[in-house]
Design a protein around this motif. Structure first.
Motif, PDB file in Angstrom:
ATOM      1  N   SER A   1       0.836  -1.207   0.000  1.00 23.19           N
ATOM      2  CA  SER A   1       0.000   0.000   0.000  1.00 23.19           C
ATOM      3  C   SER A   1       0.867   1.253   0.000  1.00 23.19           C
ATOM      4  O   SER A   1       0.555   2.232  -0.681  1.00 23.19           O
ATOM      5  CB  SER A   1      -0.920   0.016   1.220  1.00 23.19           C
ATOM      6  N   ALA A   2       1.953   1.234   0.762  1.00 20.62           N
ATOM      7  CA  ALA A   2       2.862   2.388   0.800  1.00 20.62           C
ATOM      8  C   ALA A   2       3.503   2.621  -0.565  1.00 20.62           C
ATOM      9  O   ALA A   2       3.624   3.769  -1.015  1.00 20.62           O
ATOM     10  CB  ALA A   2       3.941   2.166   1.864  1.00 20.62           C
ATOM     11  N   ILE A   3       3.900   1.546  -1.229  1.00 18.11           N
ATOM     12  CA  ILE A   3       4.482   1.676  -2.565  1.00 18.11           C
ATOM     13  C   ILE A   3       3.452   2.264  -3.530  1.00 18.11           C
ATOM     14  O   ILE A   3       3.765   3.144  -4.338  1.00 18.11           O
ATOM     15  CB  ILE A   3       5.022   0.323  -3.068  1.00 18.11           C
ATOM     16  N   SER A   4       2.225   1.798  -3.425  1.00 20.71           N
ATOM     17  CA  SER A   4       1.161   2.318  -4.278  1.00 20.71           C
ATOM     18  C   SER A   4       0.958   3.807  -4.027  1.00 20.71           C
ATOM     19  O   SER A   4       0.822   4.594  -4.973  1.00 20.71           O
ATOM     20  CB  SER A   4      -0.137   1.553  -4.028  1.00 20.71           C
ATOM     21  N   ALA A   5       0.935   4.195  -2.758  1.00 23.45           N
ATOM     22  CA  ALA A   5       0.762   5.617  -2.432  1.00 23.45           C
ATOM     23  C   ALA A   5       1.932   6.447  -2.953  1.00 23.45           C
ATOM     24  O   ALA A   5       1.751   7.596  -3.377  1.00 23.45           O
ATOM     25  CB  ALA A   5       0.615   5.787  -0.929  1.00 23.45           C
ATOM     26  N   LEU A   6       3.119   5.877  -2.944  1.00 24.83           N
ATOM     27  CA  LEU A   6       4.316   6.577  -3.402  1.00 24.83           C
ATOM     28  C   LEU A   6       4.235   6.917  -4.893  1.00 24.83           C
ATOM     29  O   LEU A   6       4.602   8.017  -5.306  1.00 24.83           O
ATOM     30  CB  LEU A   6       5.559   5.722  -3.123  1.00 24.83           C
ATOM     31  N   VAL A   7       3.746   5.985  -5.683  1.00 27.18           N
ATOM     32  CA  VAL A   7       3.721   6.186  -7.135  1.00 27.18           C
ATOM     33  C   VAL A   7       2.386   6.714  -7.650  1.00 27.18           C
ATOM     34  O   VAL A   7       2.274   7.054  -8.826  1.00 27.18           O
ATOM     35  CB  VAL A   7       4.091   4.884  -7.889  1.00 27.18           C
ATOM     36  N   LEU A   8       1.400   6.775  -6.790  1.00 29.27           N
ATOM     37  CA  LEU A   8       0.046   7.120  -7.205  1.00 29.27           C
ATOM     38  C   LEU A   8      -0.025   8.423  -7.982  1.00 29.27           C
ATOM     39  O   LEU A   8      -0.492   8.432  -9.127  1.00 29.27           O
ATOM     40  CB  LEU A   8      -0.883   7.198  -5.982  1.00 29.27           C
ATOM     41  N   GLN A   9       0.418   9.509  -7.405  1.00 34.13           N
ATOM     42  CA  GLN A   9       0.216  10.806  -8.048  1.00 34.13           C
ATOM     43  C   GLN A   9       0.947  10.926  -9.378  1.00 34.13           C
ATOM     44  O   GLN A   9       0.389  11.433 -10.347  1.00 34.13           O
ATOM     45  CB  GLN A   9       0.620  11.944  -7.119  1.00 34.13           C
TER      46      GLN A   9
END
Length: 176
Positions: A123-131
């Motif tokens: 989830s943290a990795i997803s949040a990191l690349v999301l924007q």
């Protein structure tokens, strides 16, 4: 999340009972196989019974959510989509956690914690690349790509677990 947890409890117990009956065992919760008793019980099949349709439903909800947000539909629609996504993801998370606890009954807290660490790390990795990905492809395509990646890797993981899980458990239990 509460509703997903309540549904998960019912689904997990129902699927365990169905597989137990298929294997000629008493599905009574007091006689559930534990630890080394699972050596010959297909616990992966019990936990992941009819799991793939939930994954596919989650994929559809998450992908649809992206397009709903991108097209700026009425705010009630994304809220309903969030409710459905959260309910489904909680159901699937509880199911996978139950399998981890079943497989490692002597260290169930560690097994549960390791599953949560993996989930939170991803989830943290997803949040990191999301924007940056949303900026590159838009919300609709980001959530479509995200749902396909997570869903398809999840389905592959489920089938690998169903295919090799019992053999891996027997090997590990034989070495204990």
């Amino acid at each position: 999340m509460t509703i997903g947890g309540i549904i998960a409890e019912k689904v997990i117990d129902h699927h365990y009972a169905r597989v137990a009956v298929e294997c000629g065992l008493d599905p009574d919760t007091k006689s559930k196989a534990k630890g080394s008793d699972l050596k010959d019980f297909p616990i992966e099949r019990a936990r992941y019974r009819r799991y793939v349709p939930w994954v596919v439903a989650e994929m559809a909800v998450v992908a649809s959510y992206g397009w709903v947000v991108q097209n700026r539909v009425h705010p009630a629609v994304p809220l309903i989509m969030q409710f459905l996504a959260c309910t489904l993801s909680t159901l699937m998370s509880h199911t996978a956690s139950a399998l981890l606890v079943d497989i490692f009954p002597d260290s169930s807290s560690s097994a549960y914690a390791s599953g949560q660490i993996a989930r939170c790390g991803l989830s943290a990795i997803s949040a990191l690349v999301l924007q940056s990905l949303v900026d590159a492809v838009g919300r609709g395509w980001y959530f479509t790509i995200f749902s396909l990646f997570v869903g398809l890797t999840g389905i592959v993981s489920v089938y690998i677990s169903l295919w090799k899980g019992m053999a891996w458990r027997r090997k590990r239990l034989g070495n204990l």
